[in-house]
Write an enzyme that holds these catalytic residues in place. Sequence first.
Site, PDB file in Angstrom:
ATOM      1  N   LYS A 105       0.845  -1.207   0.247  1.00 32.29           N
ATOM      2  CA  LYS A 105      -0.019  -0.142   0.094  1.00 32.29           C
ATOM      3  C   LYS A 105       1.084   1.117   0.021  1.00 32.29           C
ATOM      4  O   LYS A 105       0.493   2.238  -0.454  1.00 32.29           O
ATOM      5  CB  LYS A 105      -0.891   0.037   0.928  1.00 32.29           C
ATOM      6  CG  LYS A 105      -2.099  -1.264   1.301  1.00 32.29           C
ATOM      7  CD  LYS A 105      -2.626  -1.091   2.302  1.00 32.29           C
ATOM      8  CE  LYS A 105      -4.133  -2.155   2.612  1.00 32.29           C
ATOM      9  NZ  LYS A 105      -4.781  -2.084   3.455  1.00 32.29           N
ATOM     10  N   ASP A 108       5.273  -1.435  11.742  1.00 28.74           N
ATOM     11  CA  ASP A 108       4.149  -1.905  12.238  1.00 28.74           C
ATOM     12  C   ASP A 108       3.998  -1.559  13.840  1.00 28.74           C
ATOM     13  O   ASP A 108       4.887  -2.285  14.633  1.00 28.74           O
ATOM     14  CB  ASP A 108       4.128  -3.541  12.158  1.00 28.74           C
ATOM     15  CG  ASP A 108       3.015  -4.130  12.664  1.00 28.74           C
ATOM     16  OD1 ASP A 108       2.000  -3.520  13.249  1.00 28.74           O
ATOM     17  OD2 ASP A 108       2.581  -5.364  12.624  1.00 28.74           O
ATOM     18  N   LYS A 168      -6.044   9.116  22.684  1.00 32.62           N
ATOM     19  CA  LYS A 168      -5.922  10.531  22.154  1.00 32.62           C
ATOM     20  C   LYS A 168      -5.583  11.551  23.415  1.00 32.62           C
ATOM     21  O   LYS A 168      -4.570  12.434  23.469  1.00 32.62           O
ATOM     22  CB  LYS A 168      -6.895  11.207  21.512  1.00 32.62           C
ATOM     23  CG  LYS A 168      -6.801  10.563  20.076  1.00 32.62           C
ATOM     24  CD  LYS A 168      -5.745  10.613  19.219  1.00 32.62           C
ATOM     25  CE  LYS A 168      -5.317   9.425  18.656  1.00 32.62           C
ATOM     26  NZ  LYS A 168      -4.059   9.978  17.622  1.00 32.62           N
ATOM     27  N   TYR A 180     -10.680   5.117  21.810  1.00 37.73           N
ATOM     28  CA  TYR A 180      -9.847   5.995  20.976  1.00 37.73           C
ATOM     29  C   TYR A 180      -9.717   7.312  21.404  1.00 37.73           C
ATOM     30  O   TYR A 180      -8.691   8.042  21.627  1.00 37.73           O
ATOM     31  CB  TYR A 180     -10.528   5.993  19.448  1.00 37.73           C
ATOM     32  CG  TYR A 180      -9.784   7.000  18.516  1.00 37.73           C
ATOM     33  CD1 TYR A 180      -8.528   6.882  17.906  1.00 37.73           C
ATOM     34  CD2 TYR A 180     -10.399   8.163  18.461  1.00 37.73           C
ATOM     35  CE1 TYR A 180      -8.140   7.468  17.044  1.00 37.73           C
ATOM     36  CE2 TYR A 180      -9.782   9.063  17.397  1.00 37.73           C
ATOM     37  CZ  TYR A 180      -8.491   8.664  16.897  1.00 37.73           C
ATOM     38  OH  TYR A 180      -7.782   9.454  15.875  1.00 37.73           O
ATOM     39  N   ASN A 215       1.547   9.925  12.752  1.00 34.58           N
ATOM     40  CA  ASN A 215       0.247   9.980  12.371  1.00 34.58           C
ATOM     41  C   ASN A 215      -0.480   8.540  12.468  1.00 34.58           C
ATOM     42  O   ASN A 215      -1.601   8.520  12.623  1.00 34.58           O
ATOM     43  CB  ASN A 215      -0.100  10.590  10.891  1.00 34.58           C
ATOM     44  CG  ASN A 215      -1.168  10.203  10.265  1.00 34.58           C
ATOM     45  OD1 ASN A 215      -2.341  10.903  10.673  1.00 34.58           O
ATOM     46  ND2 ASN A 215      -1.469   9.115   9.386  1.00 34.58           N
TER      47      ASN A 215
END
Length: 331
Positions: free
Chosen positions: A69, A93, A209, A205, A119
Amino acid sequence: MSMVNIFTSFLPHLLYSQFFVTPQYPTTDCTGKTIIVTGANVGLGMEAARHYARLNVEKLIIACRSTEKGEAAKRDIEASTKRSGVVEVWQLDLQSYDSVKAFAKRAESLKRLDAIVENAGISTREYQSVAGNESTVTTNVVSTFLLALLMLPKLRESGRNFNITPTLTIVASEVHFLTAFPERKASSIFGALNSPKEARMGDRYFVSKLLEVLVCREIAREHPVEKTKVTINFVNPGWCHSQLMREMDTAPIRVLQKIFCRTTEVGSRTLVHAGLASPETHGKYLSDCKTMPCAPLVEGKGGLETQKRVWQELSEILNGIEPGVTKVLDA
């Protein structure tokens, strides 16, 4: 976080930002620079990488789990920017600490490194244990900061050799406002996060953060830029179209995204800005390409104590993976 705080400190800013603010199109010349963007095979990372390539970087490294990818992203970026021989694809990874270590070891061979924009991350509601932690914790927190610490020596070396202050940017999010983070009251924060019985995956999630925000702030508090020789900042790209929420691909979510979301390219401008930001942003939360306050849970009563505890516990985990790794901050 209480509903009152959501409406008073989060929702007004979200609405204003999404509807009335457009981050500035990046124009900073990056001639001679080498920049790494993780998770750059799709979404925000790929669009940020495209901007950096367009801005004339000498070398751009796309770090991603799938090199196949990554190569497709490389071809896309080269075609759109008409620049070849600039982009490299490196395997990374974040669910494997050995992969993180191997990536950092490979980076030692670089002539220079001006910035790394971390990111890469995941968002999942399914509990899975990966490398000793819940998968979101492993990917978004433990491996993210393991990589950050392992990259510091190279960033510092580049700073000395080229008379620059390199940048280490963590891509956080405004969703750190949206969790009450009850795990902070546990005797072991990461123990509570990693317990299959206690795990609250609905806002995992958001918590990940928040943990990024707390750790960046505590590292910067203990280690000012004069000591790190590297600017460490964290950035909110806003709510953007991306593949991050693919597990929540429902009709209502798609309608909300159509109304509220920035394009991926517009959101990526914030990543580019943060990766090129000045030392004045060290330890700061960047949103809409400017410094902004963090959530009340971070900056309010008890925030500093929570911040210290999170960093202390994470430090123990990191030193267990790579003995002495946190000592690089004092080097």
